[in-house]
Design a protein around this motif. Structure first.
Motif, short mmCIF file in Angstrom:
data_model
loop_
_atom_site.label_atom_id
_atom_site.label_comp_id
_atom_site.label_asym_id
_atom_site.label_seq_id
_atom_site.Cartn_x
_atom_site.Cartn_y
_atom_site.Cartn_z
N MET A 1 0.81 -1.19 0.00
CA MET A 1 0.00 0.00 0.00
C MET A 1 0.86 1.26 0.00
N VAL A 2 1.98 1.20 0.69
CA VAL A 2 2.85 2.37 0.77
C VAL A 2 3.35 2.74 -0.64
N THR A 4 1.88 2.21 -3.47
CA THR A 4 0.74 2.78 -4.19
C THR A 4 0.51 4.24 -3.78
N LEU A 5 0.59 4.53 -2.50
CA LEU A 5 0.41 5.90 -2.03
C LEU A 5 1.53 6.82 -2.52
N LEU A 6 2.75 6.35 -2.48
CA LEU A 6 3.87 7.15 -3.00
C LEU A 6 3.70 7.41 -4.50
N ALA A 8 0.85 7.58 -6.18
CA ALA A 8 -0.22 8.56 -6.37
C ALA A 8 0.29 9.97 -6.10
N TRP A 9 1.10 10.13 -5.08
CA TRP A 9 1.68 11.43 -4.77
C TRP A 9 2.57 11.92 -5.91
N GLY A 22 6.42 8.19 -10.65
CA GLY A 22 5.13 7.77 -10.10
C GLY A 22 4.49 6.65 -10.89
N PHE A 26 3.64 2.95 -9.61
CA PHE A 26 2.33 2.31 -9.76
C PHE A 26 2.50 0.93 -10.39
N SER A 29 3.73 -1.36 -7.85
CA SER A 29 2.69 -1.71 -6.88
C SER A 29 1.69 -2.70 -7.49
N TRP A 33 0.82 -6.18 -5.74
CA TRP A 33 -0.56 -6.59 -5.42
C TRP A 33 -0.89 -7.93 -6.07
#
Length: 66
Positions: A1-2, A4-6, A8-9, A22, A26, A29, A33
């Motif tokens: 999840m981390v 994925t969040l990075l 998105a940022w 980014g 993705f 990630s 997943w």
């Protein structure tokens, strides 16, 4: 999840290089997943990640040309 969040940022950045990072985050990630989904038998998650992987490849290519 981390990851994925990075991702998105980074994709939300106005800096082209940061967006490129980014999209690759993705993609990483998506792979992570899928690995988790296979281990858990989460086939809907795997299918979702395959679709998102394709969209992230498209985004990475479009970022290169813009």
């Amino acid at each position: 999840m981390v990851v994925t969040l990075l991702a998105a940022w980074a994709v939300a950045s106005q800096d082209r290089r940061r967006r490129k990072v980014g999209f690759w985050l993705f993609i990483a990630s998506n792979i992570l997943w899928v690995v988790w989904g296979v281990n858990e038998g989460a086939w809907a998650l795997i299918l979702l990640q395959v679709g998102l992987f394709i969209l992230n490849l498209r985004g990475a290519r479009k970022n290169e040309t813009s």
